[in-house]
Design an enzyme around this catalytic site. Structure first.
Site, PDB file in Angstrom:
ATOM      1  N   ASN A  12      -7.746   5.528  -2.304  1.00 14.32           N
ATOM      2  CA  ASN A  12      -7.226   4.482  -3.191  1.00 14.32           C
ATOM      3  C   ASN A  12      -8.044   3.220  -2.924  1.00 14.32           C
ATOM      4  O   ASN A  12      -7.848   2.553  -1.917  1.00 14.32           O
ATOM      5  CB  ASN A  12      -5.739   4.262  -2.871  1.00 14.32           C
ATOM      6  N   LYS A  14      -8.045   0.473  -4.458  1.00 14.48           N
ATOM      7  CA  LYS A  14      -7.337  -0.787  -4.773  1.00 14.48           C
ATOM      8  C   LYS A  14      -8.252  -1.711  -5.576  1.00 14.48           C
ATOM      9  O   LYS A  14      -9.044  -1.241  -6.385  1.00 14.48           O
ATOM     10  CB  LYS A  14      -6.816  -1.433  -3.481  1.00 14.48           C
ATOM     11  N   HIS A 101       2.676   2.900  -6.609  1.00 16.19           N
ATOM     12  CA  HIS A 101       2.241   2.403  -5.303  1.00 16.19           C
ATOM     13  C   HIS A 101       3.086   1.178  -4.930  1.00 16.19           C
ATOM     14  O   HIS A 101       3.462   0.393  -5.795  1.00 16.19           O
ATOM     15  CB  HIS A 101       0.756   2.044  -5.352  1.00 16.19           C
ATOM     16  N   GLU A 103       2.339  -1.567  -3.764  1.00 13.74           N
ATOM     17  CA  GLU A 103       1.780  -2.850  -4.228  1.00 13.74           C
ATOM     18  C   GLU A 103       2.091  -3.080  -5.705  1.00 13.74           C
ATOM     19  O   GLU A 103       2.317  -4.209  -6.135  1.00 13.74           O
ATOM     20  CB  GLU A 103       0.264  -2.877  -3.953  1.00 13.74           C
ATOM     21  N   GLU A 173       4.366   6.805   1.799  1.00 10.24           N
ATOM     22  CA  GLU A 173       3.645   5.668   2.370  1.00 10.24           C
ATOM     23  C   GLU A 173       4.630   4.595   2.825  1.00 10.24           C
ATOM     24  O   GLU A 173       5.060   3.766   2.013  1.00 10.24           O
ATOM     25  CB  GLU A 173       2.717   5.051   1.310  1.00 10.24           C
ATOM     26  N   GLY A 179      -2.112  -0.777   5.565  1.00 14.93           N
ATOM     27  CA  GLY A 179      -3.049  -1.843   5.920  1.00 14.93           C
ATOM     28  C   GLY A 179      -2.713  -2.575   7.211  1.00 14.93           C
ATOM     29  O   GLY A 179      -3.245  -3.649   7.477  1.00 14.93           O
ATOM     30  N   SER A 219      -2.506   3.421   6.841  1.00 15.01           N
ATOM     31  CA  SER A 219      -3.356   3.304   8.024  1.00 15.01           C
ATOM     32  C   SER A 219      -3.900   4.641   8.520  1.00 15.01           C
ATOM     33  O   SER A 219      -4.034   4.857   9.729  1.00 15.01           O
ATOM     34  CB  SER A 219      -2.617   2.564   9.153  1.00 15.01           C
TER      35      SER A 219
HETATM   36  P1  PGA Z   1      -4.258   1.891   4.000  1.00 12.98           P
HETATM   37  O1  PGA Z   1      -3.631   1.966   2.510  1.00 12.98           O
HETATM   38  O2  PGA Z   1      -4.898   3.212   4.264  1.00 12.98           O
HETATM   39  O3  PGA Z   1      -5.264   0.762   3.923  1.00 12.98           O
HETATM   40  O4  PGA Z   1      -3.137   1.600   4.927  1.00 12.98           O
HETATM   41  C1  PGA Z   1      -3.014   3.120   2.043  1.00 12.98           C
HETATM   42  C2  PGA Z   1      -2.514   2.922   0.645  1.00 12.98           C
HETATM   43  O5  PGA Z   1      -2.076   1.812   0.305  1.00 12.98           O
HETATM   44  O6  PGA Z   1      -2.536   3.860  -0.177  1.00 12.98           O
END
Ligand code: PGA
Length: 257
Positions: A12, A14, A101, A103, A173, A179, A219
């Site tokens: 992803n 982003k 997601h 976000e 997630e 992150g 992560s």
């Molecule tokens: P990350 O993000 O691997 O940077 O923690 C995962 C995601 O948001 O899909």
């Protein structure tokens, strides 16, 4: 990983990478994962503006890569400024669409109801959704993960047929793991993945539960990927930060073999 499910490692991206940068990233990843063909499904999810370039590289270089979008709108077409329809994504040869997601839920007002509309729109458009779910730190600490995620899954995945349910990809997630460098233990992540699978089973029957894929995200790094992938109910990963570097993404994909 267990059963006959093909592992999936999806990046992803982003709101990172221009289309030019994305095209190079796809080529760089491809060089590092050539030997994984057929064993691990590899998917890249650039921003909308990068889909065409990524799709072109995948086609011209004959890469065994899946292409995913990060969002979709549920209407076919119309006066919806800024929105992108399933047909537009399908034309660019998208296979998958990330839906819901955290976000998108946090910054763009997604709810389980809009997630559900997008899940249906994705299937109608001939693609498969990667449906994201996961709890906040507050809910995690209160021991409410299962109840919260179960509701996200029930409401977000309502009204499918059994074939669609079998083609589902659900990404667990935990918001507090995205992150941050923090992760649940692999055992805990697997417990939630198993609960998600059981919820799909309760809605759509055991064959769908056995066939649908559940990913872990939050992560995931080369250093911890193997731990998650050895869990029986985790079929791969949705990777954010570590997907932006070809070497780390390729190492994670390799760990899923
Ligand atoms: P990350 O993000 O691997 O940077 O923690 C995962 C995601 O948001 O899909």
């Amino acid at each position: 990983m267990a059963g006959n499910r093909t592992p999936l490692v999806a990046g992803n991206w982003k709101m990172y990478t221009t289309s030019g940068e994305g095209a190079i990233l796809v080529q760089d990843i491809a060089e590092l994962v050539e030997d994984l063909a057929g064993e691990v499904e590899i998917c890249v999810c650039p921003p909308f503006t990068g889909l065409k370039a990524a799709s072109t590289v995948i086609e011209l270089d004959r890469l065994d890569f899946k292409l995913g979008a990060q969002d979709v709108f549920w209407e076919e077409e119309g006066a919806f400024t800024g929105a992108v329809s399933p047909r537009m994504l399908k034309e660019l040869r998208c296979d998958y669409v990330i839906v819901g997601h955290s976000e998108r839920r946090e910054y763009f007002g997604e709810t389980n109801e809009t997630v559900n509309k997008k899940v249906h729109a994705t299937f109608r458009g001939g693609m498969q959704p990667i449906v994201c779910c996961g709890e906040s730190l507050e809910l995690y600490e209160a021991g409410e993960t299962d109840a919260f995620v179960r509701t996200q899954v029930r409401e977000g995945l309502a009204g499918l047929d059994a074939g669609q349910a079998a083609a589902l990809i659900v990404a667990y997630e935990p918001i507090w793991a995205i992150g941050t460098g923090h992760t649940p233990t692999p055992e805990k992540a697997n417990d939630v993945a198993r609960m998600i699978r059981a919820t799909v089973g309760a809605l759509y029957g055991p064959p769908a539960a056995m066939a649908c894929r559940v990913l872990y995200g939050g992560s995931v790094k080369p250093e911890n990927a193997t731990m998650f992938f050895t869990e029986p109910d985790i079929d791969g990963a949705l990777v954010g930060g570590a997907a932006l570097k070809a070497a780390s993404f390729a190492d994670i994909a390799r760990a899923a073999r």
